[in-house]
Design an enzyme around this catalytic site. Structure first.
Site, PDB file in Angstrom:
ATOM      1  CD1 TRP A   5      -6.313   5.453  -1.840  1.00  0.00           C
ATOM      2  CD2 TRP A   5      -4.125   5.427  -2.361  1.00  0.00           C
ATOM      3  NE1 TRP A   5      -5.610   5.866  -0.737  1.00  0.00           N
ATOM      4  CE2 TRP A   5      -4.279   5.860  -1.022  1.00  0.00           C
ATOM      5  CE3 TRP A   5      -2.846   5.329  -2.896  1.00  0.00           C
ATOM      6  CZ2 TRP A   5      -3.198   6.200  -0.223  1.00  0.00           C
ATOM      7  CZ3 TRP A   5      -1.763   5.652  -2.104  1.00  0.00           C
ATOM      8  CH2 TRP A   5      -1.935   6.080  -0.786  1.00  0.00           C
TER       9      TRP A   5
ATOM     10  CG  ASP B 179      -0.358   0.599  -4.830  1.00  0.00           C
ATOM     11  OD1 ASP B 179       0.213   0.111  -3.839  1.00  0.00           O
ATOM     12  OD2 ASP B 179      -1.177   1.532  -4.732  1.00  0.00           O
TER      13      ASP B 179
ATOM     14  CE  LYS C 249      -4.506   0.169   4.179  1.00  0.00           C
ATOM     15  NZ  LYS C 249      -5.591   1.054   3.881  1.00  0.00           N
TER      16      LYS C 249
END
Ligand code: PMP
Length: 419
Positions: free
Chosen positions: A150, A231, A267
């Site tokens: 990311w 993460d 999300k």
């Protein structure tokens, strides 16, 4: 007088969105953003706008049914309209439930009070607080991040004061995991180095290690004393099961070693703008965990003082209530299944067009994103001629697709690779 050059040029994703917003085409498609869309309308996120305007109230919940049958729970709480400051570490119940969600109900680490959890500003804020803590208190300042990863990771950790290096992760030849390269790179990392691992649904590649590969990674990391920093931005999105997606993290915690975890509810609860997340640090003893918590307070206090209350209350209400939790898991499964069906449909559409190449990675990859393998020039054709917006590395968000838009995407991909 303040003199700076524009920073916008360096943000790939914001450029994509700006260009998309300017495009007047009725068939335009934004596959850059990692936000979940439902089948019926692109303007819907999880909620209907009415939900967003509802008052904040306690002890009652509403279920919102979307047009395609998907429902989403929204919380409204509030007779008391609590708007007081939270403690520096955030909402205690939220922290406790967040740790349980990832480490498991019966986690020995939690039972033994070896886990310290603090509420932070979504996944990004949790990574940053974790990074700052490590830069201040951990003996090894190098963090290894996957290549690719990311786009925010290198910036977060560099600004936190860590030195960022990469390990091989993705193999463009197989469009899968570069397992051999990963083991080699971590094997030659200095003892004690920090390693950033995507807990599941790796962004941007959609490639995750198998459980057997995770075991090998864990063994190597523990034997070298490398410190895992997970993460977790997509728990529940990869397999559709919160517990299954938590397996790699639980495997590391089960061996009694240390690890860090940044959790995001953006999300999986659709709480993008609420900025709700948590940082957990699993320690070897309860005594260390309590000292770690006191130091985390010293990191958080001058950074944002204390975290926001609303999002954390929503999450805590869902996690604490058996019925709400059950409904949430059903919805997560429906979202994961819809993404999987979009993968199959895109794969079938390319096959039907006889598009040259092996596209099986579209169905093999996991989570919200597909790393298509399209190059920069091909992405330019997709955007210029077909009004399809995506990052120039060829990543598309599967969650941004619907049955209606797949033929258009497949036409564009076919044209781009046969040009
Ligand atoms: N990690 C990864 C891998 C992500 O993809 C994201 C969101 N794009 C995040 C962390 C953090 O997102 P947020 O700060 O919105 O929770």
């Amino acid at each position: 007088q303040i003199k700076v050059v524009s920073g916008l040029d360096h943000e790939m994703l914001s450029q994509v969105t700006v260009a998309y917003n300017k495009d007047p085409s009725p068939v335009k498609l934004n596959l850059g953003v990692g936000a979940y869309r439902i089948e019926v309308s692109f303007s819907f996120l999880f909620y209907r706008p009415s939900v967003l305007e509802m008052p904040y109230s306690r002890y009652c919940s509403y279920r919102i049914s979307c047009c395609n049958g998907l429902s989403y729970l929204c919380l409204i709480s509030g007779r008391s309209r609590v708007k007081e400051y939270l403690p520096i570490t955030g909402l205690a119940e939220f922290n406790k439930l967040s740790a349980k969600l990832m480490f498991g109900e019966d986690s020995p680490a939690i039972r033994e009070n070896r886990v310290t959890t603090v509420q932070c500003l979504s996944g990004t804020g949790s990574l940053r607080v974790g990074g700052e803590f490590l830069a201040k208190h951990y003996h090894e300042r190098t963090i290894y991040i996957p290549q690719p990863t990311w786009g925010n990771h290198p910036k977060i950790f560099t600004l936190a004061g860590l030195s960022v290096k990469t390990y091989r992760y993705y193999d463009p030849a197989t469009r899968g995991l570069h397992f051999h390269g990963l083991l080699e790179d971590l094997g030659s990392a200095p003892s004690g180095a920090i390693v950033l691992l995507h807990a599941c649904a790796h962004n941007p590649t959609g490639v995750d290690p198998t459980i057997q590969q995770w075991q090998k990674i864990r063994q190597l990391m523990r034997s070298k004393g490398l410190l895992p920093f997970f993460d977790s931005a997509y728990q529940g999105f990869a397999s559709g099961s919160l517990d299954t997606d938590a397996k790699p993290v639980r495997m590391f915690v089960a061996d009694g070693g240390e690890c860090l975890l940044a959790q995001s509810y953006a999300k999986n609860m659709g709480l993008y703008g609420e900025r709700v997340g948590a940082l957990s640090i699993v320690c070897k003893t309860a005594d260390v965990a309590s000292k770690v918590e006191s130091q985390l307070k010293l990191v958080i206090r001058p950074m944002f003082s204390n975290p926001p209350i609303h999002g954390a209350s929503i999450v805590a209400t869902i996690l604490r209530d058996r019925n709400l939790f059950g409904e949430w898991t059903v919805e997560l499964k429906a979202m994961a299944d819809r993404i999987i069906s979009m993968r199959q449909k895109l794969f079938d559409a390319l096959r039907a067009r006889g598009t040259p190449g092996d596209w099986s990675h579209i169905i093999k990859q996991i989570g919200m994103f597909t790393f298509t393998g399209l190059n920069k020039e091909q992405v330019t054709i997709m955007t210029k001629e077909y009004h399809i917006y995506m990052t120039s590395d060829g990543r598309i968000s599967m969650a941004g697709l619907s049955s209606k838009t797949i033929p258009h995407l497949a036409d564009a991909m076919h044209a781009a690779v046969t040009r």
